[in-house]
Design a protein around this motif. Structure first.
Motif, PDB file in Angstrom:
ATOM      1  N   TYR A 145       0.710  -1.110   0.113  1.00 45.85           N
ATOM      2  CA  TYR A 145      -0.047  -0.045   0.110  1.00 45.85           C
ATOM      3  C   TYR A 145       0.865   1.440   0.165  1.00 45.85           C
ATOM      4  O   TYR A 145       2.021   1.433   0.705  1.00 45.85           O
ATOM      5  N   GLU A 146       0.377   2.028  -0.835  1.00 44.08           N
ATOM      6  CA  GLU A 146       0.997   3.369  -0.741  1.00 44.08           C
ATOM      7  C   GLU A 146       0.249   4.436  -0.023  1.00 44.08           C
ATOM      8  O   GLU A 146      -0.545   4.934  -0.409  1.00 44.08           O
ATOM      9  N   ALA A 147       0.635   4.846   1.261  1.00 49.43           N
ATOM     10  CA  ALA A 147      -0.214   5.668   2.017  1.00 49.43           C
ATOM     11  C   ALA A 147      -0.151   7.181   1.720  1.00 49.43           C
ATOM     12  O   ALA A 147       1.021   7.926   1.223  1.00 49.43           O
ATOM     13  N   ALA A 148      -1.463   7.935   1.594  1.00 48.65           N
ATOM     14  CA  ALA A 148      -1.632   9.203   1.311  1.00 48.65           C
ATOM     15  C   ALA A 148      -1.146   9.993   2.455  1.00 48.65           C
ATOM     16  O   ALA A 148      -0.621  11.142   2.182  1.00 48.65           O
ATOM     17  N   ASN A 149      -1.063   9.699   3.786  1.00 52.19           N
ATOM     18  CA  ASN A 149      -0.454  10.265   4.560  1.00 52.19           C
ATOM     19  C   ASN A 149      -0.263   9.332   5.842  1.00 52.19           C
ATOM     20  O   ASN A 149      -0.460   8.154   5.728  1.00 52.19           O
ATOM     21  N   LEU A 150       0.560   9.742   6.815  1.00 53.85           N
ATOM     22  CA  LEU A 150       0.633   9.140   8.112  1.00 53.85           C
ATOM     23  C   LEU A 150      -0.262   8.425   8.749  1.00 53.85           C
ATOM     24  O   LEU A 150      -0.087   7.164   9.016  1.00 53.85           O
ATOM     25  N   ILE A 151      -1.233   8.815   8.801  1.00 50.82           N
ATOM     26  CA  ILE A 151      -2.667   8.248   9.474  1.00 50.82           C
ATOM     27  C   ILE A 151      -2.836   6.809   8.555  1.00 50.82           C
ATOM     28  O   ILE A 151      -3.216   5.867   9.394  1.00 50.82           O
ATOM     29  N   ASP A 152      -2.965   6.966   7.280  1.00 49.24           N
ATOM     30  CA  ASP A 152      -3.358   5.821   6.438  1.00 49.24           C
ATOM     31  C   ASP A 152      -2.417   4.870   6.662  1.00 49.24           C
ATOM     32  O   ASP A 152      -2.916   3.782   6.776  1.00 49.24           O
ATOM     33  N   ALA A 153      -1.072   5.223   6.596  1.00 52.77           N
ATOM     34  CA  ALA A 153      -0.282   4.055   6.809  1.00 52.77           C
ATOM     35  C   ALA A 153      -0.197   3.501   8.214  1.00 52.77           C
ATOM     36  O   ALA A 153      -0.154   2.079   8.204  1.00 52.77           O
ATOM     37  N   HIS A 154      -0.395   4.179   9.311  1.00 56.88           N
ATOM     38  CA  HIS A 154      -0.607   3.302  10.498  1.00 56.88           C
ATOM     39  C   HIS A 154      -1.830   2.597  10.735  1.00 56.88           C
ATOM     40  O   HIS A 154      -1.809   1.398  11.233  1.00 56.88           O
ATOM     41  N   LEU A 155      -3.085   3.225  10.089  1.00 55.04           N
ATOM     42  CA  LEU A 155      -4.163   2.225  10.137  1.00 55.04           C
ATOM     43  C   LEU A 155      -3.859   0.922   9.293  1.00 55.04           C
ATOM     44  O   LEU A 155      -4.352   0.133   9.750  1.00 55.04           O
ATOM     45  N   VAL A 156      -3.281   0.968   8.157  1.00 56.49           N
ATOM     46  CA  VAL A 156      -2.802  -0.297   7.247  1.00 56.49           C
ATOM     47  C   VAL A 156      -1.952  -1.184   8.430  1.00 56.49           C
ATOM     48  O   VAL A 156      -2.096  -2.401   8.453  1.00 56.49           O
TER      49      VAL A 156
END
Length: 90
Positions: free
Chosen positions: A5-16
């Motif tokens: 997954y390529e995250a749009a932001n830090l929050i998305d990255a940590h959710l994944v």
């Protein structure tokens, strides 16, 4: 390691990351330390969520099932009483 997954932001990255770790899949966030960098570095889109090659198919299925980057569906309760949409004056 493969990018799942390529995250749009830090929050998305940590959710994944947390969703994958809940399924006992090891996760590495590539580019997390670069967030907020100035100059030539973009402020968004620099975090890659990576997993080991052997668990990539399972991780990919988990990520595709997550409700990421989807607009919230407005319910009937959220509508204004007069049928107007958007913000109302104070």
């Amino acid at each position: 390691m493969k990018v799942v997954y390529e995250a749009a932001n830090l929050i998305d990255a940590h959710l994944v990351k947390h969703a994958l770790e809940a399924q006992e899949i090891p996760v590495f966030l590539q580019g997390e330390a670069l967030m907020g960098g100035m100059g030539e570095l973009p402020l968004f889109g620099t975090i890659l969520v990576c997993v080991p090659d052997v668990v990539w198919p399972e991780a990919s299925a988990i990520v595709s099932a997550l409700p990421l980057n989807q607009p919230d569906a407005a319910s009937d309760d959220d509508e204004a009483p007069d049928g107007a949409s958007g913000w109302l004056p104070a």
